[in-house]
Design an enzyme around this catalytic site. Structure first.
Site, PDB file in Angstrom:
ATOM      1  N   HIS A   1      28.339   6.125 -32.336  1.00 13.44           N
ATOM      2  CA  HIS A   1      29.733   6.358 -31.814  1.00 13.44           C
ATOM      3  C   HIS A   1      29.889   8.027 -31.536  1.00 13.44           C
ATOM      4  O   HIS A   1      30.724   8.580 -32.338  1.00 13.44           O
ATOM      5  CB  HIS A   1      30.723   5.768 -32.767  1.00 13.44           C
ATOM      6  N   PHE A   2      29.511   8.387 -30.664  1.00 17.77           N
ATOM      7  CA  PHE A   2      28.604   8.168 -29.458  1.00 17.77           C
ATOM      8  C   PHE A   2      27.548   9.130 -29.415  1.00 17.77           C
ATOM      9  O   PHE A   2      27.661  10.141 -29.581  1.00 17.77           O
ATOM     10  CB  PHE A   2      29.492   8.225 -28.085  1.00 17.77           C
TER      11      PHE A   2
END
Length: 148
Positions: A50-51
């Site tokens: 993420h991410f």
């Protein structure tokens, strides 16, 4: 009791790594307000996905950090259950996110009691980074005797 270190927090919350999201309570007025800190570090497991290439703390975890801070305030403010108490998340309203939180940030977690009735707590919460609000929510929680 104005401050709580990590050992004090561990006595009051059931959460453990990687889900304990409050590192220290720096200021507290029993039954009224609390200010706590959460250091955001790159080695937290959620940043892996993420991410990739742009690590952002998930908004749900920012809300969870606020809920944990609010739970600490409720727990220390009501001593009728002692060590056999649990604080349960009961609701969320008006959640807002204003900017991403990334590794290296330090979240300042603010919880202010707006209403307290019959074991139900309502708190206005905010998360800040460098004095700038990054998220806020109205959270509800209840304190109950823990049943195993």
């Amino acid at each position: 009791m104005n401050e709580l270190n990590i050992q004090d927090i561990l006595k009051r919350l059931p959460h453990r790594y990687p889900f304990l999201l409050v590192d220290r309570v720096v200021e507290m007025e029993i039954g009224k307000r609390l200010r706590a800190l959460k250091n955001v570090t790159m080695n937290e497991p959620h940043f892996q996905g993420h991410f990739p290439g742009f690590p952002v703390m998930p908004g749900v975890l920012i809300i969870e950090a606020l809920a944990q801070a609010a739970a600490i305030l409720a727990f220390v403010s009501e001593d009728k259950y002692g060590d056999n108490a649990a604080v349960y998340f009961a609701g969320i309203d008006k959640a807002r996110f204003r900017r991403p939180v990334t590794p290296g940030d330090q979240l300042e977690l603010i919880a202010n009691v707006s209403r307290r009735r019959s074991g139900m707590w309502q708190m206005e919460t905010a998360a800040l980074v460098d004095g700038e609000e990054v998220a806020s929510a109205l959270l509800m929680a209840t304190l109950r005797e823990h049943v195993q």
